[in-house]
Design an enzyme around this catalytic site. Structure first.
Site, short mmCIF file in Angstrom:
data_model
loop_
_atom_site.label_atom_id
_atom_site.label_comp_id
_atom_site.label_asym_id
_atom_site.label_seq_id
_atom_site.Cartn_x
_atom_site.Cartn_y
_atom_site.Cartn_z
N GLY A 88 18.87 70.96 -31.36
CA GLY A 88 20.08 70.85 -30.54
C GLY A 88 20.54 69.42 -30.39
O GLY A 88 21.74 69.13 -30.33
N GLY A 118 27.76 52.62 3.15
CA GLY A 118 28.33 53.87 3.65
C GLY A 118 29.27 54.48 2.64
O GLY A 118 29.18 54.22 1.44
N GLY A 119 30.20 55.28 3.14
CA GLY A 119 31.15 55.96 2.27
C GLY A 119 31.96 55.00 1.41
O GLY A 119 32.50 55.39 0.36
#
Ligand code: HXC
Length: 516
Positions: free
Chosen positions: A406, A171-172
């Site tokens: 680049g 979860g969080g």
């Protein structure tokens, strides 16, 4: 009560506080091949150096039937100690108490030790093994997590933060490790995910095991959450100690000096022949790094994620350096989205903690493809360019072979303020490869030529002669010197010695806006 009785009481309480609350849970932990919180801390720290804090803390949550079960220390062990004689702060979630779940008291203990780490400028190490927010404490648990996350962010770039995931982290709760600088994860016993297999099955219908979803391999190779995979708890602690040996205590210090066995003027003939004659043939950039650095010791970070770019720590003449190198042996060394993010995060860590950067360049360009373009190679590639450009630590670049377009600039070119740029004689520095260039600028001649193939080859040879070498760039000072491959180690050591007191002023601003 007499003094003697007071002391006796204290001793009994202390014994009580460190005794297992739930022997069944301890046995289960061991059966799973996992150690308990204090065992882990003992392995991590120098012998006998651990000083525990808050062992008498108890939770004060009322209701839901937990008010009668208030074990000493609650579900986390916190404190400080030494690693190789240097201070570190540590907390270890204790799965044997309430499944290591986090309530208000646990959060208070973790926040206290994080504050101490920050106030005293030493690394914080979090050992994760927890069922997440303590369900019985509800929003107080969520608030606790929030306070920890905010501290993770405040400590970022101030002290090194290391997470060792040794059990569930769901979860969080995953956002604390996610913010920290380095995540170690133990194979098979540790899992990180936002939503678990059951929720996923309900919502999307996908079936996946815990290991496939959030195991160490998944996060080390696919998501990039995990920097280091370790086989068990014991080796995790050895690796964390090794990592710390490369790092300073905080952003105001430099990393410790280790006298090398290696001579600073050592040359390596192997490098003279490492570049294959054919430009499309790979070689292993790790061999190049190991040949250059002290005693061949190169500690790769994120080894299994985006292998087309290698990053990691090593030493040159005793001083820690951060190495960033293209890896021709994977995806021909092109830069893709994952490689760009991996490189950018590492460069920013080194810059925050005063670790000079050495860049080894062999990059044919960015990885072409609709998938890469649509997933944001423009946005993500910019991260690496941004990270190098804003870095104020000493930065030295060595171009071994290709440096095109680049990607040449993104890989720490002088134009983005690399301090010194060397090229090997085998370097090819140009806007693009010869074939592509000839097809564009000589399209008309090729169309009209009697023998297009022969004319094409002539034009390619001509282009290579004129542009595809290090001397055009050296003529303009974009390259400071063309050096023999074998002398790379001594030349890097002398350059970094010259840069030791580098001070670069940056314009005042709150913070830049790196493309995220
Ligand atoms: C309170 C918990 C708990 C929790 C586990 N326990 N998780 N107690 N709050 N979140 C307790 C169990 O009741 C059990 O107690 C003991 O810990 C061991 O758990 P088991 O389930 O027996 O262990 P195991 O089979 O190994 O399974 C581990 C587990 C599972 C996969 C972690 O416990 C589980 O799914 N827990 C819930 C996970 C969860 O959904 N947490 C909330 C996530 S949301 P007894 O007394 O029987 O020994 C979250 C949000 C964070 O965390 C928010 C941040 C913003």
């Amino acid at each position: 009560m007499s003094t003697e009785d007071h002391i006796k009481k204290l001793r009994v309480l202390r014994e009580d506080a460190v005794a297992p609350v739930n022997q069944r849970a301890v046995d289960r932990q061991h059966d799973l091949g996992k150690l308990c919180a204090r065992e882990r801390i003992d392995l991590l720290l120098d012998k006998g150096s651990f000083q525990e804090l808050d062992m008498f803390v108890k939770h004060h949550a009322l209701g839901f039937g937990i008010e009668d079960n208030r074990p000493f220390g609650d579900a986390v062990v916190t404190g400080y100690g030494k690693v190789d004689g240097r201070n570190v702060f540590v907390y270890a979630e204790d799965f044997t108490t309430y499944g290591g779940s986090l309530g208000a008291a646990v959060a208070d203990k973790i926040c206290k030790v994080m504050d101490l780490a920050m106030d005293n400028g030493a690394p914080i190490i979090g050992i994760k093994d927890s069922g997440g927010a303590r369900i019985q404490e509800g929003v107080a648990s969520l608030h606790g997590y929030g306070r920890i996350f905010e501290r993770n962010v405040r400590a970022s770039g101030v002290i090194p933060q290391i997470s060792i995931v040794m059990g569930p982290c769901a979860g969080g709760a995953v956002y604390s490790p996610a913010i920290t600088d380095f995540v170690f994860q133990v194979e098979e016993t540790a899992h990180l995910f936002i939503t678990g297999p059951e929720v996923i099955k309900t919502v999307t219908g996908e079936e996946v095991t815990m290991e496939e979803l959030g195991g160490a391999r998944a996060h080390a190779t696919r998501s990039g959450v995990t920097h280091f995979v370790v086989p068990d708890d014991r080796s995790a602690m050895e690796e964390v100690r090794y990592l710390l040996s490369f790092l300073p205590q905080n952003n105001m210090e430099v990393a410790p000096f280790f006298t090398p066995l290696d001579r600073p003027d050592r040359m390596d003939e192997m490098l003279t022949t490492i570049i294959p004659d054919s430009p499309n043939q790979p070689y292993d950039m790790v061999d190049v790094v190991q040949s250059i650095v002290d005693d061949g010791d190169f500690y790769q970070v994120h080894e299994h994620f985006a292998p087309n770019l290698i990053v990691g720590f090593a030493r040159l003449d005793g001083y820690t350096i951060g190495v960033v190198g293209n890896q021709p042996a994977a995806l021909a060394g092109t830069l893709d989205i994952d490689a760009s993010s991996k490189g950018a995060r590492f460069v920013r860590f080194c810059d925050a903690f005063n670790i000079p950067l050495v860049t080894l360049v062999d990059v044919p360009g960015f990885l072409p493809g609709v998938g890469q373009e649509h997933a944001g190679i423009i946005r993500h590639g910019a991260k690496l360019l941004y990270a190098f450009s804003e870095a104020t630590v000493p930065r030295v670049t060595v171009i071994t072979r290709k440096a095109y377009g680049g990607a040449f600039l993104v890989m720490n070119a002088r134009a983005v303020r690399a301090d010194i740029a060397f090229a090997w004689p085998t370097a090819e520095i140009a806007v693009m490869g010869a074939k592509g260039a000839v097809n564009i600028i000589h399209r008309k001649e090729l169309r009209e030529a009697d023998d297009a193939e022969a004319e094409g080859q002539r034009l390619v040879d001509d282009y290579e002669d004129r542009f595809n070498n290090p001397y055009v760039a050296a003529e303009r000072g974009y390259i400071d010197d063309v050096i023999e491959a074998r002398e790379t180690r001594p030349r890097l050591i002398r350059a970094l010695d010259m840069l030791r007191n580098k001070r670069e002023a940056t314009p005042p601003r709150k913070h830049g806006n790196i493309p995220l």
